[in-house]
Design an enzyme around this catalytic site. Structure first.
Site, PDB file in Angstrom:
ATOM      1  CB  SER B 136      -1.027  -0.009   1.254  1.00 37.12           C
ATOM      2  OG  SER B 136      -0.216   0.182   2.394  1.00 37.12           O
ATOM      3  CE  LYS B 173      -3.138   1.744   4.214  1.00 37.08           C
ATOM      4  NZ  LYS B 173      -2.222   0.820   4.820  1.00 37.08           N
TER       5      LYS B 173
END
Lengths: 226, 226
Positions: B136, B173
């Site tokens: 990701s 993230k």
DNA sequence: CCGATGACTGGATAAAAATACAGTGATGAC
DNA sequence: GTCATCACTGTATTTTTATCCAGTCATCGG
């Protein structure tokens, strides 16, 4: 009793040893072929038979990766003694910045700094860190400003990321080579914006300075943007 | 603190070691099943996954016999227990693998290994290395399997890459926050295939575990491909 | 010139291996 | 009682992998 091995057989044997050391398992015929640029796995099979006949290895029929090294008597040829001036017991690595044309990478004036990282963290061992410039290896996760851990070597295998010197410029790319290409290798970027560099060894001199064994990125802290 | 391995897992691990010693190659799933009397190779597969999760071995996907023993900590747990916890003056950093739900990141059972890297290399100082799973954050040059250097912190600034815990799952993230959002933050992936996670702080608990201060990638050596 | 050997290409194929999917019991925590 | 985890069975399906066959080209000793 010297080795009755041919040069090519020696190369195959070294590759097997290296493969076991770095991956934990012996290579398959296809992996040997790929690493040495053969287009047919059968070439590897032939070499393995020859090595087994000479007692350098032992093959187990039908077993995948069933290659076993026998009595490692001789020292391996591949650049073991070339680490001039590098302290192997050190706990840190020199970081190399921009490399001036015509001078060796490890010249003292190129050393920007030293970082406290154990060289043996990497396989094979890292000899220095090289600061990467540009984004040609972006898709391999190597970004501008990153420190590339490099194992000094004069040879590399097909598919490895190498530090190479071409026209006296040092560059980081993935090496592509095929047995059919006699005078040709390619240095391939990992970024569609950069075309592969095709090298004609009759016209240009290409020197492998080392192979990439790791990446280190510092300064991820600030809220900087890409 | 003894091994987090179960008896059966220990048996499988011992078998793998014995197999490598006697044959030169790691066993296949079928060979493990046969040796331990399982009627299904999948039983071996399950054990291998469990051992990999606990950091005892490393598996290479798709590669036959792709089993590698990690850090032979010794057959039995002797008195000299490993350095647990937070040694601040240490020259190395603990690497954290998969984090179990509900337990603190630095719990001893999460430590896969320790790497010889000076914590002060990073700014701010790194407290541990976290093994990244998934792609990701690919476009930020953080790939699957990389080690992320993390500074333990409870707060972070807009734009920083953070290690966060949401619904008891640990994730990496980029943090997005605006002064105008009162009860909202976003956890943004650096990969167009992943949608941003919008967090409503009135409904979900979001814990910042730390901020990313660096990246370390090992095992760039072999001719493996992405 | 001949035959052996080394170093390969190219294609084919059967066996070996990894791995997904769908379940069954047993045990211990909450 | 329910849930998660461990420890499996059983069946597929797809890749890998080893290995065979048929050649090509070059070198070297006789």
């Amino acid at each position: 009793m010297t080795n009755p091995l041919t040069d090519r057989q020696r190369q195959v044997l070294d590759l097997i040893e290296r493969h076991i050391r770095t991956t934990g398992v012996p290579p398959t015929r296809a992996e040997i072929a790929d690493a040495l640029g053969f287009r047919s796995a059968n070439a590897a099979e032939d070499h393995l038979r020859a090595l087994a006949r000479r007692g350098a290895i032992e093959l187990t029929r039908g077993r995948s990766r069933g290659i076993r090294l026998i009595a490692l008597a001789g020292a391996s040829a591949d650049g073991a003694s070339t680490r001039a001036g590098l302290d192997s017991a050190a706990l840190d690595l020199p970081a190399i910045g921009r490399v001036a044309a015509g001078s060796p990478i490890l010249a003292a004036e190129h050393v920007e700094d030293r970082y406290p990282i154990g060289p043996d963290l990497f396989h094979p061992r890292a000899d220095y860190l090289l600061r990467v410039r540009g984004s040609s290896m972006r898709d391999a996760g190597i970004l501008d400003g990153d420190l590339l851990a490099v194992h000094a070597a004069q040879t590399a295998e097909n598919g490895q990321i190498v530090v190479a010197r071409l026209n006296d410029e040092v560059t980081v790319k993935r090496l592509r080579r095929h047995a059919r290409w006699v005078y040709r290798v390619e240095l391939v970027a990992e970024n569609p914006d950069f075309a592969p560099i095709v090298v004609d060894l009759r016209q240009q001199e290409l020197t492998i300075e080392g192979i990439a064994v790791g990446v280190l990125r510092l300064g991820l802290a600030g809220p900087q943007q890409l």
